[in-house]
Scaffold this motif. Structure first.
Motif, mmCIF file in Angstrom:
data_model
loop_
_atom_site.group_PDB
_atom_site.id
_atom_site.type_symbol
_atom_site.label_atom_id
_atom_site.label_comp_id
_atom_site.label_asym_id
_atom_site.label_seq_id
_atom_site.Cartn_x
_atom_site.Cartn_y
_atom_site.Cartn_z
ATOM 1 N N THR A 88 -3.848 -45.876 24.270
ATOM 2 C CA THR A 88 -5.208 -45.444 23.962
ATOM 3 C C THR A 88 -5.835 -44.837 25.209
ATOM 4 O OG1 THR A 88 -6.100 -47.637 24.500
ATOM 5 C CG2 THR A 88 -5.540 -47.199 22.194
ATOM 6 N N THR A 112 -6.360 -51.580 16.686
ATOM 7 C CA THR A 112 -7.054 -51.169 17.900
ATOM 8 C C THR A 112 -8.467 -51.723 17.875
ATOM 9 O OG1 THR A 112 -7.859 -49.100 16.913
ATOM 10 C CG2 THR A 112 -5.737 -49.011 18.050
ATOM 11 N N THR A 120 -12.533 -50.770 19.199
ATOM 12 C CA THR A 120 -13.343 -49.614 19.561
ATOM 13 C C THR A 120 -14.427 -49.996 20.550
ATOM 14 O OG1 THR A 120 -15.087 -49.860 17.884
ATOM 15 C CG2 THR A 120 -13.009 -48.851 17.180
ATOM 16 N N GLN A 152 -11.329 -45.713 21.802
ATOM 17 C CA GLN A 152 -10.280 -46.688 21.518
ATOM 18 C C GLN A 152 -9.956 -47.475 22.790
ATOM 19 O OE1 GLN A 152 -8.891 -46.973 18.191
ATOM 20 N NE2 GLN A 152 -10.751 -45.736 17.926
#
Length: 686
Positions: free
Chosen positions: A195, A235, A237, A220
């Motif tokens: 990311t 993932t 955020t 991310q």
């Protein structure tokens, strides 16, 4: 679920509304804050230490856990809750720590990037060596003999290396963004991902070449792969949301809203049916992905939890005697079907775009275009993508000191109606008149200005999935054209006036995506009768034909394609003002060239465009190459003397929205007659 979504959006809007007030509050409360800090200063170290996150690593195969302490790494047998031994840590605060798959190697790095590789067993652990580089993140491959490590970060970039162990033999190194946050390898070792900012980048584990870049709507941060599904990952955020995603489909399956603070740890259980998340405030949540509910909630968790062999979520806590031991994480008191929000498409998306372009008539133009994109949430799966669009644009041309303003609507209704409407007002609109017919001369152009207001569009209804039929209309008013040269022979229509047109339109459209089609066709046939019922100043007939065909010729997800267009426009049966004669320059196939250079009673043009990306793995920047041929005459079927013109050119494309292939474009073209043009816009050229 709708309530959760609404709360999330309302919370975001509320924060925006409160920002000015919070700023003022900070100004007024500065003395109070200083007093509070002075009084609380002795307690601050203890508070900080209590909430500081200490990562750990667990290897299910060996039953060992490596728990980081400020000055050591403690190796624990999780089955017996027994401390086996301690290792010297790289530094004061560990940033990441991970076992290889067999549990025989351990790597740990501190906040400064100092990284040590250890050899581990139940009896003892030894420091193998200190890595010669400062690292940010690392993950072992499935054999445990190789390490993917991110290191040598600068303010511009970092390096990702594939290293052979137990020594330090670098097999491959590539540059990666300095903003890289996390890295992980999927279940079978076939894909590596990291990311960085709003991107999730998949790379080939062997060559370290980028396979695909996913541009997301949110920043991310953490990333972990599903333990069995090679295409699923989780993932976190920047808004503290967990996203379960299908990377093969470039889509989010579900979002989990349950944290107010930054999430510091994320991990699947062994079969991928559950996942835990721990934030920097010490709040631990366990989520059942199968049942889509929260099953664990516990506060003040300092060390990273772990899943044991049975799939039970465990944490290490200090008991009443001051001893640290393994405990089962606290289950929620009641069933909580909360926090899970299925992936959804935003109903509206706003696209502001600066206007900076150049035309021979206006010189440089600067302005602003704002487009509101309305997605069709009721469209069935697999249906062509037909969003509605509403655009407002204004631009100022420095060459002619003119304003060009427009508002346009392209609306697709769930009941099958397709409505197009455009209002355009051009003030002090500067253009050139070159003459009409084959003997025009660029050297003898005459400039003129006028004001004009146009309301045009169509109303059609789909008779099937692809065919639609309706009415096309135009209402416009032009002021008298003022020529700079008072001695010029004035063309017909110089006086301007009111103009009305109405007639049928028929369309065929089976494009897969109207914003960026990669396959399918589009056909439109219009007939307009001007001066119907003696309305307006001018009376004549016009027919327009437009056909387009799209091909995908390679690359994943239509990254490379080819487009063809054939266009014809003809007027007859009356006197046509010169500024309404058919043309093929400017915003048509001869892009950006003089608008009135080749006007005539009839024109026909064909063009082809090759579309591709600079990086097939990243859809954000692309380019086009195009060629066109065109001609105009009073009548193609009577006394036609061919004088076909050719144009060639290329252009750049920049994606404006994540997950939507809508591009800003700028093109340069030149012709075999010595003309050239620069033209920009939003969307495809055709």
């Amino acid at each position: 679920m709708k309530n959760i979504r609404d709360q999330y959006f309302n919370r975001s809007v509320g924060l925006l509304k409160l920002m000015p007030g919070k700023f003022l509050t900070r100004l007024w409360l500065k003395p109070s804050i200083v007093v509070f800090i002075c009084l609380a200063w002795p307690a601050l170290p203890a508070m900080s230490q209590q909430k500081r996150y200490m990562p750990n690593a667990v290897n299910i195969a060996t039953g060992l856990m490596a728990q980081t302490k400020p000055d050591s790494i403690v190796i624990i047998d999780v089955a017996s809750d027994r401390k086996l031994y301690s290792l010297a840590s790289p530094g004061q605060s560990a940033k990441y720590i991970t076992f290889n798959s067999s549990g025989t190697s351990l790597i740990c790095a501190d906040e400064n990037g100092t990284t040590i590789l250890y050899t581990i067993s139940k009896d003892k652990g030894d420091k193998t060596f200190e890595l010669p580089v400062k690292t940010i993140a690392g993950v072992f491959d499935k054999t445990g003999d190789r390490l993917y490590v991110v290191h040598s970060k600068t303010w511009i970039s970092a390096k990702l290396s594939l290293v052979e162990l137990p020594g330090w033999k670098i097999l491959k190194t590539v540059n990666v963004p300095a903003t890289i946050n996390a890295i992980d390898l999927n279940a079978d070792g076939s894909a590596l991902a990291y990311t960085s900012g709003q991107n999730i980048v998949e790379i080939d584990p062997g060559s370290l070449k980028t396979r695909r870049s996913h541009w997301e709507r949110s920043t991310q941060q953490l990333l972990v792969y599903h333990p069995t599904d090679v295409n699923q990952s989780a993932t976190t955020t920047g808004q503290n949301v967990i996203q379960i995603r299908d990377l093969s489909g470039d889509s989010v399956v579900v979002e989990i809203y349950g944290h107010q603070k930054k999430i510091k740890a994320l991990s699947y259980n062994s079969d991928g049916s559950s996942i835990y998340s721990l934030d920097e405030s010490g709040e631990l949540n366990g989520w059942s992905l199968a049942d889509r509910r929260r099953v664990v909630k516990q506060s003040d968790v300092r060390d990273a939890p772990y899943w044991d062999k049975s799939g039970t979520l465990k944490i290490w806590q200090i008991d009443g005697s001051g001893n640290q031991q393994s405990q089962t994480a606290k289950a929620v008191d009641s069933v909580e079907h909360c926090c899970f929000v299925p992936a959804f498409t935003l109903p509206f998306e706003l696209i502001p775009q600066p206007v900076l372009t150049y035309t021979p008539e206006t010189g440089f133009m600067i302005g602003l275009n704002v487009t509101l994109l309305k997605n069709d949430l009721a469209a069935p799966a697999g249906a062509p993508y037909r969003p509605s669009m509403y655009s407002l644009s204004t631009a100022y041309g420095f060459g002619g000191k003119q304003w060009r303003n427009s508002f346009s609507v392209y609306n697709y209704s769930p009941k099958g109606w397709h409505v197009v409407a455009q209002i355009q007002y051009n003030r002090h609109d500067k253009n050139y008149y070159f003459g009409i017919g084959p003997n025009v001369s660029r050297k003898n152009r005459e400039s003129y200005v006028n004001n004009n207001l146009t309301f045009s569009g169509s109303v059609a209804h789909f008779l099937s999935k692809s065919w639609s039929f309706g009415l096309k209309y135009e209402l416009s008013n032009y002021t008298a054209a003022k020529f700079d040269n008072s001695e010029v022979v004035l063309p017909f229509g110089t006086a301007g006036g009111f103009l009305t047109g109405l007639g049928p339109t028929i369309q065929y459209d089976n494009r897969n995506d109207i914003l960026f089609p990669t396959k399918g066709s589009f056909m439109e046939l219009n007939f307009l009768k001007y001066g119907l019922l003696k309305t307006g100043r001018y009376a004549y007939n016009e027919v327009q034909f437009d056909y387009r065909k799209y091909f995908s010729i390679g690359g994943s997800n239509g990254t490379t394609g080819f487009a063809l267009q054939a266009y014809a426009d003809a007027v007859w049966g009356g006197n046509v003002p010169f500024y309404k004669l058919p043309y093929f320059t400017f915003d048509r196939s001869f892009r950006g060239m003089w608008r009135n250079l080749y006007i005539n009673q009839q024109v026909a043009t064909v063009q082809a465009e090759f579309r591709s990306l600079f990086d097939k793995a990243n859809p954000r920047l692309g380019y086009v190459l195009f060629a066109s041929a065109a001609d105009g005459t009073a009548n193609f079927f009577k006394a036609y003397n061919a004088d076909i013109k050719f144009a060639f050119g290329g252009g750049l494309r920049s994606q404006l929205l994540p997950k939507k292939r809508i591009y800003a474009r700028i093109d340069y073209s030149f012709s075999n007659k010595g003309d050239y043009g620069i033209f920009g816009g939003i969307g495809t050229a055709f």
